[in-house]
Design a protein around this motif. Structure first.
Motif, short mmCIF file in Angstrom:
data_model
loop_
_atom_site.label_atom_id
_atom_site.label_comp_id
_atom_site.label_asym_id
_atom_site.label_seq_id
_atom_site.Cartn_x
_atom_site.Cartn_y
_atom_site.Cartn_z
N ASP A 120 50.69 108.30 165.97
CA ASP A 120 49.48 107.97 165.21
C ASP A 120 48.33 107.60 166.14
N LEU A 121 48.56 106.67 167.06
CA LEU A 121 47.49 106.26 167.97
C LEU A 121 47.17 107.36 168.97
N GLY A 122 48.18 108.14 169.37
CA GLY A 122 47.90 109.25 170.28
C GLY A 122 46.99 110.29 169.66
N ALA A 123 47.22 110.60 168.39
CA ALA A 123 46.34 111.55 167.70
C ALA A 123 44.92 111.00 167.59
N ILE A 126 43.23 111.35 171.20
CA ILE A 126 42.77 112.67 171.62
C ILE A 126 41.63 113.17 170.73
N ARG A 127 41.49 112.61 169.53
CA ARG A 127 40.34 112.94 168.67
C ARG A 127 39.14 112.03 168.97
N GLU A 128 39.29 111.17 169.98
CA GLU A 128 38.24 110.27 170.45
C GLU A 128 37.83 109.25 169.39
N GLU A 129 38.73 108.94 168.47
CA GLU A 129 38.45 107.90 167.49
C GLU A 129 38.44 106.51 168.14
N ALA A 132 35.18 106.03 169.72
CA ALA A 132 34.16 105.80 168.69
C ALA A 132 34.18 104.35 168.21
N LEU A 133 35.38 103.77 168.07
CA LEU A 133 35.48 102.36 167.68
C LEU A 133 34.84 101.45 168.73
N GLU A 134 35.08 101.75 170.00
CA GLU A 134 34.50 100.93 171.06
C GLU A 134 32.98 101.06 171.08
N VAL A 135 32.47 102.26 170.81
CA VAL A 135 31.02 102.45 170.77
C VAL A 135 30.41 101.65 169.62
N LEU A 136 31.12 101.56 168.50
CA LEU A 136 30.63 100.79 167.36
C LEU A 136 30.82 99.29 167.52
N GLY A 137 31.42 98.87 168.64
CA GLY A 137 31.63 97.44 168.87
C GLY A 137 32.87 96.88 168.20
N ILE A 138 33.79 97.74 167.79
CA ILE A 138 35.04 97.31 167.15
C ILE A 138 36.15 97.32 168.19
N ARG A 220 51.49 103.52 174.83
CA ARG A 220 51.56 104.95 175.14
C ARG A 220 50.63 105.76 174.26
N GLY A 221 50.41 105.31 173.03
CA GLY A 221 49.48 106.03 172.18
C GLY A 221 48.04 105.89 172.64
N LEU A 222 47.66 104.71 173.14
CA LEU A 222 46.29 104.50 173.59
C LEU A 222 46.00 105.10 174.95
#
Length: 264
Positions: A120-123, A126-129, A132-138, A220-222
């Motif tokens: 789940d986290l690996g997907a 690789i989709r750069e989600e 995106a969370l880090e860019v949003l400050g999350i 490993r997912g991250l």
């Protein structure tokens, strides 16, 4: 001199990767524990607990029933040879609480739970989600890792309890119904060697299994790379690492249980 330098450089390259992975894993563990002081993501926790339970429940039943029948059948045959069939309940309770429950929990949590978390986290990675969370400050640790680790611990405890109940009920039905053992003697000897210390150690085992499986799967997912192929490799590595780590933890807690248990 050149040969020595070449050997030293080769060793540094071979050691650098595992050391960096260990350091990254330790850093993520510290960030996860620190994130516990922040607001907890209850919705994510409930959803992922349900997901892990749906993934792990069927393998739990598929593994626990055959293991129960096999272990109790062999154990009761040995007791009958020694003329001690009346204490079959003590052996069934001891095996189910101290070994059968944790053993099945190890295999299911490592084989189904941690690999599902990693995939789940690996997907998402690789989709750069995650970026995106880090860019949003999350914070991804607070938003994704902490609920998954907590869900893995919660589900591991539930699975451990389910396997213990299956072991006790299945051994009673199999022993009394098929091997003609005394039902009264079985019930009376359940607590002969198994008491509150064994139950507490079994619960602590399950919590430790869930914690380790959740942390390894999240790490490993991250840190996955290389696209979809990298996710598959990370899932395989997660399975191997979890099985090795969880069996080591099981040995440690089993030793503690033998030292301080009811039957000592």
């Amino acid at each position: 001199m050149t040969t020595a330098t070449g050997v030293g450089g080769y060793l540094r390259k071979r050691i650098r990767g595992p050391l960096q992975a260990m350091g990254g894993f330790f850093k993520m563990c510290m960030l996860t524990f620190r994130a516990l002081a922040r607001p907890f993501q209850w919705k994510e926790f409930v959803q992922y607990s349900w997901f892990l339970m749906s993934v792990a429940l069927l393998p739990t039943f598929a593994m626990s029933i055959p293991l129960t029948v096999l272990i109790i059948f062999i154990f009761n045959l040995l007791l009958q040879e020694f003329g001690a069939a009346d204490v079959s309940g003590a052996g069934a309770a001891l095996a189910s609480v101290t070994q059968l429950g944790p053993l099945v929990t190890v295999l299911v949590v490592a084989g189904a739970g941690s690999t599902a978390i990693c995939a789940d986290l690996g997907a998402r990675t690789i989709r750069e989600e995650i970026d995106a969370l880090e860019v949003l400050g999350i914070d991804p640790i607070q938003r994704l890792v902490v609920p998954r680790v907590a869900a893995a611990m919660f589900v591991a405890v539930l699975l451990n309890g389910a396997v213990i109940m299956i072991g006790l009920v299945g051994s009673f039905i199999f022993g009394v119904g098929l091997q003609n053992l005394s039902a009264g003697a079985y019930l009376q000897t359940l607590t002969l060697l198994t008491g509150l210390p064994e139950v507490i150690i079994s619960i602590v085992k399950a919590l430790a299994f869930g914690l380790i499986a959740g942390l390894v799967g999240c790490y490993r997912g991250l840190t996955v790379g290389g696209g979809a192929k990298g996710v598959g490799i990370a899932v395989n590595e997660t399975l191997v690492l979890c099985v090795v780590a969880l069996f080591a933890v099981n040995v440690i807690f089993t030793t503690i249980g033998v030292r301080f248990g009811t039957g000592r």
